[in-house]
Design an enzyme around this catalytic site. Structure first.
Site, PDB file in Angstrom:
ATOM      1  N   GLU A 472      -2.459  -3.067  -2.905  1.00 49.44           N
ATOM      2  CA  GLU A 472      -1.700  -4.341  -2.304  1.00 49.44           C
ATOM      3  C   GLU A 472      -1.117  -3.820  -1.126  1.00 49.44           C
ATOM      4  O   GLU A 472      -0.894  -4.408   0.151  1.00 49.44           O
ATOM      5  CB  GLU A 472      -0.830  -4.909  -3.149  1.00 49.44           C
ATOM      6  N   HIS A 475      -3.154  -3.837   2.123  1.00 51.58           N
ATOM      7  CA  HIS A 475      -3.146  -5.192   2.885  1.00 51.58           C
ATOM      8  C   HIS A 475      -1.762  -4.979   3.619  1.00 51.58           C
ATOM      9  O   HIS A 475      -1.758  -5.309   4.772  1.00 51.58           O
ATOM     10  CB  HIS A 475      -2.915  -6.372   1.761  1.00 51.58           C
ATOM     11  N   HIS A 478      -2.092  -3.059   6.725  1.00 53.57           N
ATOM     12  CA  HIS A 478      -3.019  -3.740   7.927  1.00 53.57           C
ATOM     13  C   HIS A 478      -2.065  -4.764   8.500  1.00 53.57           C
ATOM     14  O   HIS A 478      -2.147  -5.045   9.756  1.00 53.57           O
ATOM     15  CB  HIS A 478      -3.928  -4.407   7.005  1.00 53.57           C
TER      16      HIS A 478
END
Length: 683
Positions: A472, A475, A478
């Site tokens: 996670e 993410h 990102h």
């Protein structure tokens, strides 16, 4: 007009525009939604009616600029509807979902607006746009077409009806699942039944019971997948069976929370919508705009992997049956037995005891000395906890994130504990997206569902929970390092079958020697995880891939079956359809259930992965190839991290994703690293 006392009325003045959670109350949402809808409706009308000829600035950029109030309330409301819901929030969600769907349709089906977009698109080569702006024009034109712009009026009206009903049904599915998950939590009266669980897990079960006013009892809360963590350790076979059946009963209980009719209706409506938009089924419609491009390509990958995965699972089952026979002669291997005996095989063959690992995986060390440490080594990031900023729940932690040169990048929020008000699973969301157009930086949250220990006790993670935390945060990275102009391209705004790729890459650092040595220390003694145990852990990684790949493929193929239905296909019996789909796909193993059954498959019926659950394995092709690149080029170094950040992470959706991959890797992806990783070289 919205009252100026409403905290959504103006942009937040807090650091990085963090929402003022301490001022937000449930009664603020609906007025903010209504004002936001009205504001954006007026903005869209002005863009569409602009008497000036369409230009990129007065049409496309204005589309990017509009709807700021609505965006502010949406980002907070839907984050909290998932992580800290209540009856009021659920009522608002049920009310607003179809109105939001109608609002989106009103934008995309606005003929004058689409005419301006189409005019610009038709002469895009002469507009002198930079690459990111040119890509934005292409994406907006594509989005309008895919949303039904250009269809006859009658078809557009039916499309509006379909989208409205689907939004209502998706909300109903999600809320049913949350309520049924809480209802079906397994209550245990006698601690002796919990033999095999670690002391801290039992303490967490006692804490969960106390939170429900069940003094003297123990509660095993359900996590989202079929497989429940306690199944690997519980010695009581009857309790294992009870826990498994509670898991698969979610949404399937012939009660007020039954999801069968809801999901069957959703599948039918999606098929009808796809037909209106010129596609044979929903999977074709969705995947035509993903990197896979065709449903056949996505299904083809799944079908290619299935035979080898099932063959491996059957070999694993034979060994587990021998173990089971020693304990329960004549018994058949059942789904509730598999995790328990697989764990015994790991202990016997590799001398790896999952319970013995947990004291080395304390949450704070995993986060600070593991996840943040790796991000520092790779990208030069540093993290400072902020105790002065408001949080939406006391359990949330807030960190300011700094780039290598000391400039602020944004805020990272960690919400790690399970609670009855939080949906199952693990996910990342943003409260604020990075955008040069607005001068904003990222505010991102990671949600997990870790059992909270009693006050003062350490939070010890399972191996899988550590992996999920690294995933996670991939993410979150990102989003945090996004470096784009337009908010539509920020962070994880990429195709669904590409979005999991960077997060899966980030999992590699969990066991990278330098990172593991930095965080995997005994929570009491501070001693590092012994190297012999590390070696055994690494050696055991390939074991169980038959099971894990088969359960994943079963869920993915089930997703494709539901969304491969055409308008003339009707499902009367959900369970029969599911069984037939698994049998047809060759993944119907009684002891290896799908990772998600239909009635609690939140990814595809309420979570945005409809026809897209294949994306995890599709992204893993890119991930496994990228891991090889890192290994070939020296691993955990700033040069490698900066290259990955510059060519891929930071680009968000501002470039075709496969172009970004080629710019990073120097070539197209190859599947062999994935096959080797999963032991599927015969696939």
């Amino acid at each position: 007009m919205i009252s100026q006392d409403n905290p959504f009325a103006a942009p937040s003045g807090l650091a990085y525009a963090l929402p003022p959670f301490d001022r937000i109350a449930d009664e603020h949402y609906l007025p903010a939604f209504e004002a936001g809808l009205a504001e954006q409706t007026a903005e869209i009308a002005a863009i569409a009616a602009n008497p000036e000829p369409p230009t990129f600035e007065n049409t496309i950029v204005e589309l990017e600029r509009c709807g700021r109030l609505l965006s502010r309330v949406l980002s907070v409301f839907y984050n909290l509807a998932g992580s800290d819901s209540n009856d009021t929030v659920q009522a608002i969600q049920a009310d607003i979902a179809p109105r939001l769907a109608a609002h989106r349709d009103a934008i995309h089906l606005n003929e004058d607006l689409f005419a301006r977009v189409s005019d610009l698109f038709s002469r895009r080569t002469g507009l002198g746009l930079d690459d990111e702006s040119d890509w934005l024009l292409e994406r907006i034109h594509t989005d309008f077409r895919r949303a039904g712009a250009g269809l006859p009026a009658g078809d557009q009206q039916r499309l509006r009806e379909l989208n409205g009903e689907l939004s209502t049904l998706s909300t109903k599915f999600q809320q049913n699942l949350l309520k049924d998950t809480n209802e079906l939590a397994v209550v245990v009266d006698d601690v002796e039944e919990l033999a095999g669980l670690s002391a801290d897990t039992i303490a967490a079960a006692r804490e969960a019971a106390s939170a429900r006013d069940l003094a003297g009892k123990y509660v095993l809360n359900l996590v989202l997948p079929t497989g429940q963590p306690a199944l690997a350790s519980l010695e009581n076979r009857a309790l294992r069976e009870r826990l498994y059946h509670a898991s698969i009963a979610r949404g399937n209980g012939e009660n007020a929370y039954d999801n069968k009719a809801t999901l069957a209706r959703m599948a039918a409506l999606r098929a009808e919508r796809a037909a209106l938009l010129g596609h044979p089924h929903h999977a074709a419609y969705i995947i035509s705009d993903e990197t896979a491009r065709t449903a056949e390509a996505a299904s083809g990958l799944l079908e290619r992997l299935a035979p080898a995965a099932v063959a491996n699972a059957k070999v694993e089952a034979e060994e587990l049956e021998r173990y089971l026979a020693e304990d329960v002669p004549g018994a058949s291997l059942e789904p509730w037995d598999w995790p328990f005996y697989a764990e015994r095989v790991r202990r016997d063959r590799f001398d790896v005891d999952a319970a013995a690992l947990r004291p080395y995986f304390e949450l704070n060390r995993v986060l600070i000395d593991g996840i943040f440490h790796a991000a520092g080594k790779l990208y030069g990031l540093s993290f400072s906890e902020r105790h002065d900023l408001p949080k939406y729940h006391p359990e949330v932690r807030v960190f300011e994130v700094f780039d290598a040169d000391g400039t602020g990048l944004g805020l990272f929020l960690g919400d790690y504990y399970t609670r009855d008000s939080k949906r199952g699973g693990a996910w990342m969301n943003t409260f604020v997206d990075q955008s040069e157009l607005f001068g904003t930086q990222c505010v991102v949250v990671n949600n997990l569902n870790i059992a909270r220990p009693p006050e003062g006790e350490p939070t010890l993670l399972t191996f899988d929970e550590v992996n999920t935390a690294f995933h996670e945060f991939g993410h979150a990275l990102h989003a945090l390092v996004s470096d784009v102009r337009y908010p539509s391209f920020s962070g994880t705004n990429v195709p669904r079958d590409f979005v999991e790729y960077p997060s899966q890459v980030n999992e590699m650092w969990m066991l990278w020697p330098e990172v593991l040595a930095n965080y995997a220390r005994h929570h009491e003694t501070g001693e590092p995880l012994p190297q012999p145990l590390v070696d055994k852990l690494l050696a055991s990684q390939l074991y169980g891939e038959g099971f894990s790949t088969t359960e994943y493929l079963a869920a993915s193929l089930l997703d494709q079956a539901w969304h491969g239905l055409g308008v003339d296909d009707h499902v009367e019996d959900v369970q029969r359809f599911e069984a037939a789909a698994l049998e047809k796909a060759g993944v119907a193993l009684g002891s290896v259930p799908p990772r998600y059954r239909s009635t609690y498959f939140a990814h595809i019926f309420s979570g945005g992965y409809a026809a897209g659950y294949y994306s995890y394995i599709w992204s893993e092709v890119l991930d496994a190839d990228t891991v090889e690149w890192f290994k070939e080029n020296g691993g955990l170094t700033r040069d490698n991290g900066d290259h990955f950040r510059r060519e891929l992470l930071g680009r968000g959706g501002s470039v075709d994703p496969m172009v970004a991959f080629r710019n990073f890797r120097g070539r197209d992806p190859e599947i062999e690293p994935l096959l080797n990783r999963r032991g599927l070289t015969g696939a």
